[in-house]
Design an enzyme around this catalytic site. Structure first.
Site, mmCIF file in Angstrom:
data_model
loop_
_atom_site.group_PDB
_atom_site.id
_atom_site.type_symbol
_atom_site.label_atom_id
_atom_site.label_comp_id
_atom_site.label_asym_id
_atom_site.label_seq_id
_atom_site.Cartn_x
_atom_site.Cartn_y
_atom_site.Cartn_z
ATOM 1 N N HIS A 1 0.915 -1.172 -0.063
ATOM 2 C CA HIS A 1 0.082 0.355 0.332
ATOM 3 C C HIS A 1 1.265 0.542 -0.126
ATOM 4 O O HIS A 1 -0.106 2.194 -0.511
ATOM 5 C CB HIS A 1 -0.997 0.150 1.398
ATOM 6 C CG HIS A 1 -1.920 -1.193 0.651
ATOM 7 N ND1 HIS A 1 -2.109 -2.350 1.316
ATOM 8 C CD2 HIS A 1 -2.982 -0.790 -0.374
ATOM 9 C CE1 HIS A 1 -3.546 -3.198 0.942
ATOM 10 N NE2 HIS A 1 -3.948 -2.378 -0.310
ATOM 11 N N ARG B 1 -11.266 3.149 -3.096
ATOM 12 C CA ARG B 1 -10.398 2.481 -1.589
ATOM 13 C C ARG B 1 -11.106 3.368 -0.654
ATOM 14 O O ARG B 1 -10.214 3.922 0.516
ATOM 15 C CB ARG B 1 -8.609 1.937 -2.004
ATOM 16 C CG ARG B 1 -8.189 1.332 -2.963
ATOM 17 C CD ARG B 1 -6.889 1.491 -1.833
ATOM 18 N NE ARG B 1 -5.857 -0.100 -2.778
ATOM 19 C CZ ARG B 1 -5.866 -0.046 -4.285
ATOM 20 N NH1 ARG B 1 -5.453 1.408 -4.364
ATOM 21 N NH2 ARG B 1 -4.945 -0.944 -4.296
ATOM 22 N N ARG C 1 -15.300 0.683 -3.147
ATOM 23 C CA ARG C 1 -14.775 -0.375 -2.482
ATOM 24 C C ARG C 1 -15.598 -0.673 -0.772
ATOM 25 O O ARG C 1 -15.079 0.853 -0.633
ATOM 26 C CB ARG C 1 -14.231 -1.278 -2.965
ATOM 27 C CG ARG C 1 -13.256 -2.156 -2.042
ATOM 28 C CD ARG C 1 -12.211 -3.113 -2.548
ATOM 29 N NE ARG C 1 -11.453 -2.411 -1.801
ATOM 30 C CZ ARG C 1 -10.217 -2.464 -1.498
ATOM 31 N NH1 ARG C 1 -9.928 -3.235 -2.522
ATOM 32 N NH2 ARG C 1 -9.077 -2.090 -1.145
ATOM 33 N N GLU D 1 -10.859 -11.113 -6.430
ATOM 34 C CA GLU D 1 -9.164 -11.496 -6.015
ATOM 35 C C GLU D 1 -9.377 -12.650 -5.001
ATOM 36 O O GLU D 1 -8.182 -13.095 -5.038
ATOM 37 C CB GLU D 1 -9.370 -10.399 -4.855
ATOM 38 C CG GLU D 1 -10.224 -9.463 -3.771
ATOM 39 C CD GLU D 1 -9.250 -8.642 -3.260
ATOM 40 O OE1 GLU D 1 -8.526 -8.093 -3.755
ATOM 41 O OE2 GLU D 1 -10.411 -7.776 -2.579
ATOM 42 N N ASN E 1 -3.646 -7.485 -7.658
ATOM 43 C CA ASN E 1 -2.256 -7.594 -6.236
ATOM 44 C C ASN E 1 -2.736 -8.339 -4.911
ATOM 45 O O ASN E 1 -2.118 -9.190 -4.989
ATOM 46 C CB ASN E 1 -2.791 -6.109 -5.717
ATOM 47 C CG ASN E 1 -2.525 -4.803 -6.569
ATOM 48 O OD1 ASN E 1 -2.428 -5.166 -7.592
ATOM 49 N ND2 ASN E 1 -3.156 -3.775 -6.041
ATOM 50 N N ASP E 2 -4.178 -9.066 -5.172
ATOM 51 C CA ASP E 2 -4.423 -10.310 -3.723
ATOM 52 C C ASP E 2 -4.887 -11.484 -4.747
ATOM 53 O O ASP E 2 -3.736 -12.162 -4.594
ATOM 54 C CB ASP E 2 -5.500 -10.305 -2.977
ATOM 55 C CG ASP E 2 -5.374 -8.766 -1.644
ATOM 56 O OD1 ASP E 2 -4.246 -9.285 -1.461
ATOM 57 O OD2 ASP E 2 -5.815 -8.116 -2.118
ATOM 58 N N ARG F 1 2.255 -10.484 -1.027
ATOM 59 C CA ARG F 1 2.331 -9.503 -2.314
ATOM 60 C C ARG F 1 3.756 -8.531 -1.632
ATOM 61 O O ARG F 1 4.143 -7.535 -2.277
ATOM 62 C CB ARG F 1 1.268 -8.613 -2.436
ATOM 63 C CG ARG F 1 -0.013 -8.117 -1.136
ATOM 64 C CD ARG F 1 -1.506 -7.819 -1.095
ATOM 65 N NE ARG F 1 -0.651 -6.316 -1.809
ATOM 66 C CZ ARG F 1 -2.087 -6.067 -2.250
ATOM 67 N NH1 ARG F 1 -3.186 -7.054 -1.825
ATOM 68 N NH2 ARG F 1 -2.315 -4.358 -2.208
ATOM 69 N N CYS G 1 -8.906 -3.537 -11.039
ATOM 70 C CA CYS G 1 -8.656 -2.274 -10.255
ATOM 71 C C CYS G 1 -6.575 -3.138 -9.567
ATOM 72 O O CYS G 1 -6.789 -1.987 -8.903
ATOM 73 C CB CYS G 1 -9.291 -1.798 -9.718
ATOM 74 S SG CYS G 1 -9.863 -3.403 -8.661
HETATM 75 C C1 PEP Z 1 -6.598 -5.508 -5.572
HETATM 76 O O1 PEP Z 1 -6.358 -6.527 -4.287
HETATM 77 O O2 PEP Z 1 -6.232 -6.032 -6.718
HETATM 78 C C2 PEP Z 1 -6.339 -4.862 -5.819
HETATM 79 C C3 PEP Z 1 -7.003 -3.855 -6.083
HETATM 80 O O3 PEP Z 1 -6.933 -4.369 -3.829
HETATM 81 P P1 PEP Z 1 -5.908 -3.804 -2.703
HETATM 82 O O4 PEP Z 1 -5.086 -3.830 -3.544
HETATM 83 O O5 PEP Z 1 -6.724 -2.332 -1.748
HETATM 84 O O6 PEP Z 1 -5.965 -5.511 -1.908
HETATM 85 MG MG MG Z 2 -7.165 -6.555 -3.131
#
Ligand code: PEP
Ligand code: MG
Length: 577
Positions: free
Chosen positions: A191, A298, A334, A433, A456-457, A467, A504
């Site tokens: 993040h 977010r 979200r 995800e 990302n997840d 990650r 996303c």
């Molecule tokens: C993801 O997991 O790709 C996502 C967009 O959510 P975050 O990065 O906030 O977990």
């Molecule tokens: Mg995520």
């Protein structure tokens, strides 16, 4: 002697400036008995008065650079430093117990912290515990002759160097002076890296040892384009990087021309390129980069930037601001994704062995229904002001989705019954995800209006690779055929059931991933605002006919991530002159 450390390129751009080391000093001490009480009290009083002058100085700088609100916390610290009940108690402890000032400070501060933390019915007093902790740390540092880092007091150009940066540390950085940051740990989708991109700060993460290799004030270069940190660069290196920075700015100016252009391929197929945001303050970047929608807001940052749960009205105002700011274009918000690496100081949740696999996101919301319902009411009320999509994060089963939707519908019915307007074209969607949801995408698609793929997840859960852990970053493979098959299955599942599907996760703005996604027919691409124009430019050069075979080849012929990277790069070299 110049030294280069390699890391992960987390946010585009190049910074050249002295390092600002944001590392907590070791404040351990030993308890001892004191003979000369008077001189120990005098030493303690000096530490308090030095701390007071220091906090006054930081407060003044924070007021000018960051604003009144950010400076408030330092006013609270000054109140504690000037409070005889606190400072006097420490003095008494030195006198009565004949102990050194460090021990008296530690014991007294602990007592105050315990009392404040136990006031569960009084969130204001509970917050004071954090202030006492901060103030005690500062007095302790003065007693031990150490210096605490104070990012809010930065008043000259620097590159912040830290072991890691939490989202709240990142939010405190003043963009006028902080030119970039470099960390020991973290990955491209941590993040802190996502925040760096929304602040448009060059960032390099996962260098492993930058905090050990550099000293405060040493000149350095952060190369966020190729992921390198250079300590004490030579004159030649400075010249070389200045040229590289200039070339990057020129490229950016070229992309800027596409700001108001539609997102179309060379053969005229139109798609949506959207922005990911963390707060309504990101809206200027959304417009400057020509986003056609918000694909992910977010909302957890709203909770993290606050010292208590944000009220329904506060949330409503923030959501409405973003929705109205988009003038009728789609906004996907979200519901909160707390847990994993995102915590709230004021929400004491149990420690978990594997927080990313624990009570996170919609799981936490479903276990804390009142908090969830408050957020849903704020969202439903805001939906009357534009085109809103409400999205649930980390859905793994149809049971979770149905439960979240039932609560949403219940709140919606109650609002309508009490005469409050809810948007007519409100959409309800979910993130894909969790691999389980990607596998069953065709079934989930029957029960939502849209999907947004969170790579990302999805990548971390598919590859079982944290990650944010640079030691397993080699496993964090967006182009691995396993990940690509899950993405393709999700897109096919959505389209078979007539719903739209976006992405996303950070992969949507990745130049190698993008042609593959285009080939799969993804409808919406949502990314850090700073990636939008680069991707729009790439899209304008591609013809979908040329990409017809790419998806199948990448999913079913290629065997490795590296093979896919080469496949796309070779194809791009052929297609883009
Ligand atoms: C993801 O997991 O790709 C996502 C967009 O959510 P975050 O990065 O906030 O977990
Ligand atoms: Mg995520």
């Amino acid at each position: 002697m110049s030294k280069t450390l390699n890391g992960i390129a987390a946010s585009d751009g190049i910074a050249i400036a002295p390092a600002y080391l944001l590392v907590e000093p070791d404040l351990s001490f030993s308890k001892s008995t004191i003979e000369d009480i008077d001189s120990e009290v005098a030493r303690y009083k000096k530490a308090v008065s030095d701390s007071t002058s220091e906090v006054e100085h930081i407060r003044d700088i924070a007021k000018t650079n960051l604003g009144e609100e950010e400076a408030q916390v330092f006013e609270a610290h000054l109140m504690i430093l000037n409070d005889p009940e606190f400072t006097g108690a420490i003095e008494e402890e030195i006198k009565n117990q004949s102990v050194n000032a460090e021990a008296a400070l530690d014991e007294t501060a602990q007592k105050f912290i315990t009392i404040f933390e136990s006031m569960v019915d009084n969130p204001y007093m509970q917050e004071r515990a954090a202030d006492v902790r901060d103030v005690s740390k500062r007095i302790m540092a003065h007693l031990l002759g150490k210096k605490l880092p104070d990012p809010a007091s930065i008043d000259h150009e620097v590159i912040v160097v830290a072991h890691d940066l939490t989202p709240s540390d990142t939010a405190q950085l003043n963009k006028n002076y902080v030119k970039g940051f470099v960390t020991d740990i973290g990955g491209r989708t941590a993040h802190s890296a996502i925040m760096a991109r929304s602040l448009e700060l060059p960032a390099v993460v996962g260098t492993d040892s930058i905090t050990k290799e550099i000293t405060d004030g040493q000149m350095m270069i952060a190369d966020g384009l190729d992921g390198a940190a250079i300590i004490l660069p030579t004159d030649d290196q400075v010249t070389e990087y200045k040229e590289k920075a200039e070339a990057f700015l020129k490229q950016k100016a070229e992309w800027q021309k596409l700001k108001d252009a539609p997102s179309v391929t060379a053969d005229g197929k139109q798609f949506i390129i959207a922005a990911n945001i963390g707060t309504p303050n990101d809206m200027p970047g959304v417009h400057e980069n020509g986003a056609e929608a918000i694909g992910l807001y977010r909302t957890e940052f709203l909770y993290m930037d606050s010292s208590t749960f944000p009220s329904e009205d506060d949330q409503f105002e923030a959501y409405k601001k973003v929705i109205e700011g988009m003038n009728g274009k789609q906004v996907v918000i979200r519901t909160m994704d707390i847990g994993g690496d995102k915590h709230l100081d004021y929400w004491d949740l149990p420690e978990e062995m594997n927080p990313f696999l624990g009570v996170r996101a919609v799981r936490l919301s479903l276990m804390n229904e009142e908090i969830f319902r408050t957020q849903l009411r704020a969202l439903l009320r805001a939906s009357a002001y534009g085109k809103l999509g409400i999205m649930f994060p980390m859905i793994g089963t149809l049971g979770e989705l149905r439960k979240a939707k039932a609560i949403l519908n219940d709140e919606k019915d109650k609002l309508i019954a009490s005469g409050i307007k809810v948007g007519d074209d409100l959409q309800v969607g979910m993130m894909i995800e969790v691999p389980a949801a990607a596998v069953l995408a065709d079934q989930f698609a029957k029960e939502v209006d849209f999907f947004s793929i969170g790579t990302n997840d999805l990548i971390q859960y598919t590859m079982a690779a944290d990650r944010g852990n640079e030691n397993v970053s080699y496993l964090y493979q967006p182009y691995n055929p396993s990940v690509l098959r899950l993405i393709k299955q999700t897109i096919d599942g959505a389209h078979k059931n007539g719903i739209w599907v976006g992405m996303c996760g950070e992969a949507a703005g990745d130049s190698v991933m993008f042609p593959i996604l285009l080939s799969m027919g993804l409808d919406e691409y949502s990314m850090s605002a700073t990636s939008i124009l680069r991707i729009r430019s790439l899209m304008s050069k591609l013809n979908t006919e040329d990409l017809k075979e790419l998806a199948n080849q990448a999913c079913f012929v290629s065997e490795t991530s590296e093979e896919n990277e080469k496949l796309v790069k070779d194809l791009m070299d052929k297609l883009i002159k």
